[in-house]
Scaffold this active site. Sequence first.
Site, PDB file in Angstrom:
ATOM      1  N   GLN A 189       0.825  -1.201   0.000  1.00 57.20           N
ATOM      2  CA  GLN A 189       0.000   0.000   0.000  1.00 57.20           C
ATOM      3  C   GLN A 189       0.864   1.258   0.000  1.00 57.20           C
ATOM      4  O   GLN A 189       0.334   2.360  -0.091  1.00 57.20           O
ATOM      5  CB  GLN A 189      -0.905   0.004   1.239  1.00 57.20           C
ATOM      6  CG  GLN A 189      -1.879  -1.157   1.293  1.00 57.20           C
ATOM      7  CD  GLN A 189      -2.656  -1.185   2.592  1.00 57.20           C
ATOM      8  OE1 GLN A 189      -3.639  -0.478   2.747  1.00 57.20           O
ATOM      9  NE2 GLN A 189      -2.193  -2.011   3.546  1.00 57.20           N
ATOM     10  N   ASP A 207       6.337   4.731  -1.803  1.00 55.63           N
ATOM     11  CA  ASP A 207       7.675   5.312  -1.702  1.00 55.63           C
ATOM     12  C   ASP A 207       8.736   4.634  -2.566  1.00 55.63           C
ATOM     13  O   ASP A 207       9.850   5.124  -2.669  1.00 55.63           O
ATOM     14  CB  ASP A 207       8.147   5.307  -0.246  1.00 55.63           C
ATOM     15  CG  ASP A 207       7.914   3.964   0.448  1.00 55.63           C
ATOM     16  OD1 ASP A 207       8.270   2.917  -0.136  1.00 55.63           O
ATOM     17  OD2 ASP A 207       7.369   3.959   1.566  1.00 55.63           O
ATOM     18  N   HIS A 243      -1.391   1.552  -4.394  1.00 53.45           N
ATOM     19  CA  HIS A 243      -1.718   2.975  -4.351  1.00 53.45           C
ATOM     20  C   HIS A 243      -0.784   3.828  -5.196  1.00 53.45           C
ATOM     21  O   HIS A 243      -0.746   5.050  -5.044  1.00 53.45           O
ATOM     22  CB  HIS A 243      -1.719   3.457  -2.895  1.00 53.45           C
ATOM     23  CG  HIS A 243      -2.774   2.792  -2.065  1.00 53.45           C
ATOM     24  ND1 HIS A 243      -2.676   2.642  -0.686  1.00 53.45           N
ATOM     25  CD2 HIS A 243      -3.957   2.219  -2.410  1.00 53.45           C
ATOM     26  CE1 HIS A 243      -3.745   2.012  -0.232  1.00 53.45           C
ATOM     27  NE2 HIS A 243      -4.524   1.735  -1.251  1.00 53.45           N
ATOM     28  N   SER A 285      -2.801  -1.890   9.482  1.00 54.48           N
ATOM     29  CA  SER A 285      -3.907  -2.069  10.416  1.00 54.48           C
ATOM     30  C   SER A 285      -5.045  -2.872   9.802  1.00 54.48           C
ATOM     31  O   SER A 285      -5.967  -3.275  10.505  1.00 54.48           O
ATOM     32  CB  SER A 285      -4.444  -0.698  10.851  1.00 54.48           C
ATOM     33  OG  SER A 285      -4.958   0.010   9.724  1.00 54.48           O
ATOM     34  N   ILE A 315       8.984  -5.006  12.432  1.00 51.50           N
ATOM     35  CA  ILE A 315       8.911  -5.845  11.243  1.00 51.50           C
ATOM     36  C   ILE A 315      10.289  -6.051  10.625  1.00 51.50           C
ATOM     37  O   ILE A 315      10.592  -7.131  10.100  1.00 51.50           O
ATOM     38  CB  ILE A 315       7.901  -5.261  10.229  1.00 51.50           C
ATOM     39  CG1 ILE A 315       7.636  -6.269   9.120  1.00 51.50           C
ATOM     40  CG2 ILE A 315       8.390  -3.929   9.672  1.00 51.50           C
ATOM     41  CD1 ILE A 315       6.451  -5.908   8.253  1.00 51.50           C
TER      42      ILE A 315
END
EC number: 2.3.1.286
Length: 248
Positions: free
Chosen positions: A103, A106, A121, A192, A232
């Site tokens: 999502q 960058d 996105h 989330s 992560i």
Amino acid sequence: MSADQLSRILAPADHVVFFGGAGVSTESGIPDFRSATGLYKTQSGGEFPPEYMLSHSCWADHPEDFYAFYRKNMLHPEAKPNAAHYALARLEKAGRLTAVVTQNIDGLHQMAGSQKVFELHGSVLRNHCVDCHRSYPVEAIEQSTGIPRCTVCNGIIKPDVVLYEEGLDPDVMDGATRAIMAADVLIVGGTSLNVYPAAGLLEYYRGDKLVLINKSATPADNRAQLVIHDSIGKVLGQAVDEVLGDKA
């Protein structure tokens, strides 16, 4: 150890898919959106809320405000890939990971070496003139002032990112869906799972090895074989090292 548990799940897998959100990039210094320190809580769009500043309506009706907010908050030229990005790239190079679904906008997964990336996105690194469709690098917006204009036709240069009120690219969604359907292990990290339609992609996973790595709970925690509330980058880095070896 969480990384040990993940490495045991990864060891026999050869169709791993990673689905990630903003939490993957926060360890590279890029703020997320919805946390207590996220963009929506810390930034003001002036007379408009931040969500509106990243909408198609704002881009169309208040372009100068849109680009000022976009330059300040969405472009992070100093950001570099972190341990999570590099671990996924290594796993793909080893023939174990078949796709990254992200999502994020960058480009850090590709910078780390990942080849098969579905950017749900879009990407700040790609931009185009809305009139003649000429392509522009991120610097065309980053280094401009006011409304960035095409050097050929003077049309507006628009980022290839999905703004609020815009639909996701159907080809990207189809590729991501097919990858997830074929996965033997699906790792979901740094999200989330509250943003749709992206979060709905989990419904296409047909396997029984769902791993969730996120610092807070998600709506899918009760479905996962393994839930990890930790960094992560640390978890993926250690797990991939154990599966491939430190020098793989």
